[in-house]
Design a protein around this motif. Structure first.
Motif, PDB file in Angstrom:
ATOM      1  N   VAL A 151      54.853  48.421  52.522  1.00 41.85           N
ATOM      2  CA  VAL A 151      53.657  49.251  52.374  1.00 41.85           C
ATOM      3  C   VAL A 151      53.072  49.109  50.975  1.00 41.85           C
ATOM      4  N   ALA A 152      53.952  49.137  49.963  1.00 44.72           N
ATOM      5  CA  ALA A 152      53.460  48.991  48.586  1.00 44.72           C
ATOM      6  C   ALA A 152      52.853  47.618  48.358  1.00 44.72           C
ATOM      7  N   SER A 153      53.450  46.568  48.903  1.00 51.36           N
ATOM      8  CA  SER A 153      52.919  45.219  48.702  1.00 51.36           C
ATOM      9  C   SER A 153      51.555  45.049  49.364  1.00 51.36           C
ATOM     10  N   ILE A 154      51.394  45.632  50.546  1.00 48.11           N
ATOM     11  CA  ILE A 154      50.101  45.526  51.227  1.00 48.11           C
ATOM     12  C   ILE A 154      48.988  46.106  50.375  1.00 48.11           C
ATOM     13  N   ILE A 155      49.310  47.113  49.584  1.00 47.76           N
ATOM     14  CA  ILE A 155      48.285  47.756  48.754  1.00 47.76           C
ATOM     15  C   ILE A 155      48.196  47.119  47.379  1.00 47.76           C
ATOM     16  N   VAL A 156      49.339  46.840  46.747  1.00 46.96           N
ATOM     17  CA  VAL A 156      49.341  46.391  45.351  1.00 46.96           C
ATOM     18  C   VAL A 156      48.849  44.949  45.217  1.00 46.96           C
ATOM     19  N   ILE A 157      49.251  44.057  46.117  1.00 45.20           N
ATOM     20  CA  ILE A 157      48.889  42.637  45.982  1.00 45.20           C
ATOM     21  C   ILE A 157      47.379  42.421  45.990  1.00 45.20           C
ATOM     22  N   PRO A 158      46.614  43.013  46.925  1.00 52.09           N
ATOM     23  CA  PRO A 158      45.152  42.816  46.849  1.00 52.09           C
ATOM     24  C   PRO A 158      44.546  43.325  45.544  1.00 52.09           C
ATOM     25  N   PHE A 159      45.022  44.464  45.045  1.00 56.91           N
ATOM     26  CA  PHE A 159      44.498  44.980  43.779  1.00 56.91           C
ATOM     27  C   PHE A 159      44.857  44.051  42.625  1.00 56.91           C
ATOM     28  N   THR A 160      46.039  43.438  42.694  1.00 56.60           N
ATOM     29  CA  THR A 160      46.422  42.509  41.628  1.00 56.60           C
ATOM     30  C   THR A 160      45.509  41.288  41.619  1.00 56.60           C
ATOM     31  N   PHE A 161      45.184  40.746  42.783  1.00 54.16           N
ATOM     32  CA  PHE A 161      44.283  39.600  42.845  1.00 54.16           C
ATOM     33  C   PHE A 161      42.872  39.990  42.391  1.00 54.16           C
ATOM     34  N   ILE A 162      42.440  41.187  42.759  1.00 50.50           N
ATOM     35  CA  ILE A 162      41.122  41.647  42.299  1.00 50.50           C
ATOM     36  C   ILE A 162      41.118  41.790  40.782  1.00 50.50           C
ATOM     37  N   ALA A 163      42.215  42.339  40.236  1.00 50.10           N
ATOM     38  CA  ALA A 163      42.306  42.477  38.780  1.00 50.10           C
ATOM     39  C   ALA A 163      42.301  41.114  38.104  1.00 50.10           C
ATOM     40  N   GLY A 164      42.996  40.129  38.692  1.00 50.02           N
ATOM     41  CA  GLY A 164      42.975  38.780  38.119  1.00 50.02           C
ATOM     42  C   GLY A 164      41.604  38.141  38.192  1.00 50.02           C
ATOM     43  N   ALA A 165      40.875  38.394  39.296  1.00 46.12           N
ATOM     44  CA  ALA A 165      39.533  37.825  39.428  1.00 46.12           C
ATOM     45  C   ALA A 165      38.563  38.435  38.432  1.00 46.12           C
ATOM     46  N   LEU A 166      38.745  39.711  38.105  1.00 48.15           N
ATOM     47  CA  LEU A 166      37.839  40.385  37.169  1.00 48.15           C
ATOM     48  C   LEU A 166      38.214  40.154  35.711  1.00 48.15           C
ATOM     49  N   SER A 167      39.407  39.598  35.463  1.00 48.09           N
ATOM     50  CA  SER A 167      39.817  39.358  34.084  1.00 48.09           C
ATOM     51  C   SER A 167      39.148  38.097  33.540  1.00 48.09           C
ATOM     52  N   GLY A 168      39.466  37.736  32.336  1.00 48.86           N
ATOM     53  CA  GLY A 168      38.744  36.684  31.630  1.00 48.86           C
ATOM     54  C   GLY A 168      38.723  35.335  32.308  1.00 48.86           C
ATOM     55  N   GLU A 169      39.855  34.802  32.717  1.00 51.10           N
ATOM     56  CA  GLU A 169      39.914  33.447  33.257  1.00 51.10           C
ATOM     57  C   GLU A 169      39.967  33.404  34.780  1.00 51.10           C
ATOM     58  N   GLY A 170      39.743  34.530  35.443  1.00 50.09           N
ATOM     59  CA  GLY A 170      39.659  34.541  36.891  1.00 50.09           C
ATOM     60  C   GLY A 170      41.014  34.399  37.565  1.00 50.09           C
ATOM     61  N   VAL A 171      40.974  34.161  38.883  1.00 50.07           N
ATOM     62  CA  VAL A 171      42.189  34.083  39.684  1.00 50.07           C
ATOM     63  C   VAL A 171      43.039  32.885  39.293  1.00 50.07           C
ATOM     64  N   SER A 172      42.398  31.739  38.963  1.00 50.53           N
ATOM     65  CA  SER A 172      43.169  30.548  38.594  1.00 50.53           C
ATOM     66  C   SER A 172      43.989  30.790  37.339  1.00 50.53           C
TER      67      SER A 172
END
Length: 436
Positions: free
Chosen positions: A342-363
């Motif tokens: 349950v935690a992974s289903i919620i946390v993983i998408p937010f982590t990818f969104i946070a990476g996409a919004l950060s400086g160097e993106g998802v890559s």
């Protein structure tokens, strides 16, 4: 001498066509006064095969119809025939004539709250944890959300202001780094993880203490406010913190003892033999540590609900788990897996969104070259808050209900809970029903 039965059904005749030499009692004697032909038919139905008349006649009450299957067809638990067991059959409840031999089963166990007061099955324990969250959602989600928000705020501030500035882990990605640089980098990484772990552990302890009180009241069908849960659990928080830290320390000490002989051999003699012995010793010690941790896993609710000390709570947990280790281990493992999913289903998408919004993106996030800026910390922190809000009640609820279930099985706690819930007259089912 007459050896025939004393009473025979109308129309019956001696067997095998034998004549008894006496006139038939059912046929009038021919004394010359009967002028007309006999009123008896020559062909009679077989003995004892008469069907009941359709009209009972005036002044007579027809017999009651037989009860439908499963309803009044037999005397159930505590519902004996007139005159007690083995007494004469008579009208049962409602005036009917119950049949014998129909087993009605034991009476249902009392269920004043989220679980029935009897030995529980795995599904009932999981359902009880979810039912507690659903029935008392304001208190449960309020406690979980408050603790998760406060914990995550402290973690984000420490990571953004202190840990990210003081930690230097670049040497871990540098192939040419010296041993000293790698040692310092690993020390900084472990320090960061340790600080975050301690803060998260504190939040988990507070949430577990409060939710333990909520779940224990929900079993009795009673609600509790956040203020009441805090008032009941506050005196035990310091002991719960010490207990929560003590159990991992015990596990680590067991693993260290298992590895120590191999390490000593590796330092004083052949390294290969020492490394092999250390690996085998660590594996065996790991199994022993898991066994000990499961034996002590019910110490937390024992400490909170029985108001015991740390040592007494550990002893109580070991006593309750004795003989049921695999069952306790399986249920807690299942609850942990469900909570992590349950935690992974919620946390993983937010982590990818946070990476996409950060400086160097998802890559950059996937390659590990991106920086953990404020945007990443805040967005991922929101996901962690939502995940913790949903998983705190599951893990805490399953542990408390498992503790109650073990006490019902070993100490007949269901009788005490039935009295406390104010539901007299309810029996308990035999221990071999759904929970065994």
């Amino acid at each position: 001498m007459n050896d025939t039965p004393g009473w025979a059904s109308p129309g019956s005749a001696p067997s095998d066509g034998q004549d008894s030499g006496k006139p038939d009692a059912a046929e009038p004697a021919d004394d010359g006064r009967q002028s007309g032909p006999s009123k008896w038919s020559k062909e009679q139905p077989p003995p004892a095969q008469w069907s009941p008349p359709s009209d009972p006649g005036p002044g007579r009450t027809p017999p009651p119809p037989p009860p439908p299957p499963g309803q009044g067809g037999g005397w159930g638990w505590g519902n004996q025939p007139p005159g007690g067991p083995g007494g004469p059959a008579g009208p049962g409840p409602g005036g009917g004539y119950p049949g014998w031999g129909a087993w009605q089963g034991p009476p249902p166990a009392a269920k004043p709250g989220v679980i029935p007061l009897r030995p529980l099955g795995v599904g009932e324990i999981l359902d009880g944890a979810v039912s507690t969250m659903r029935a008392h959602w304001r208190t449960v989600l309020g406690i979980s959300l408050t603790v998760a928000v406060l914990t995550e705020i402290v973690v984000v501030l420490l990571q953004g202001l202190v840990l990210s500035e003081s930690a230097d882990t670049d040497a871990l990605d540098d192939p040419s780094a010296t041993v000293g640089e790698l040692t310092r980098a690993m020390g900084d990484a472990m320090l960061n993880s340790g600080v975050v772990l301690v803060i998260t552990l504190l939040g988990t302890i507070v949430a577990t203490a409060l939710l333990t009180m909520v779940t224990s009241r929900a079993v009795l069908g009673k609600s509790v406010t956040t203020a009441e849960a805090w008032r009941d659990s506050r005196p035990q928080l310091a002991k719960l913190f010490g207990l929560t830290l003590l159990i991992p320390v015990i596990a680590i000490a067991i693993v260290a003892v298992g590895i120590l002989p191999g390490v000593l051999i590796a330092l004083s003699g052949p390294s290969d033999a020492g490394a092999s012995l250390a690996a085998l010793g660590g594996l065996a010690a790991g199994v022993a540590a898991i066994w000990v941790v499961v034996r002590l896993s019910l110490a937390s609710p024992a400490l909170m609900l029985e108001k015991q000390g740390v040592k007494k709570s550990l002893t109580r947990s070991a006593k309750l788990v004795r003989g049921s280790w695999w069952r306790v281990f399986g249920i807690q493992l299942l609850a942990t897996v469900i909570a992590n999913v349950v935690a992974s289903i919620i946390v993983i998408p937010f982590t990818f969104i946070a990476g996409a919004l950060s400086g160097e993106g998802v890559s950059g996030f996937l390659n590990g070259t991106g920086e953990l800026g404020w945007t990443f910390l805040i967005v991922s922190g929101v996901g962690s808050v939502i995940g913790s809000t949903l998983t705190f009640p599951i893990t805490a609820g399953v542990t408390v209900l498992l503790y109650i279930d073990q006490r019902i099985r070993r100490e007949a706690l269901d009788l005490e809970l039935t009295r406390a819930a104010g539901t007299p007259g309810q029996g308990t089912t035999p221990p071999g029903t759904p929970g065994s």
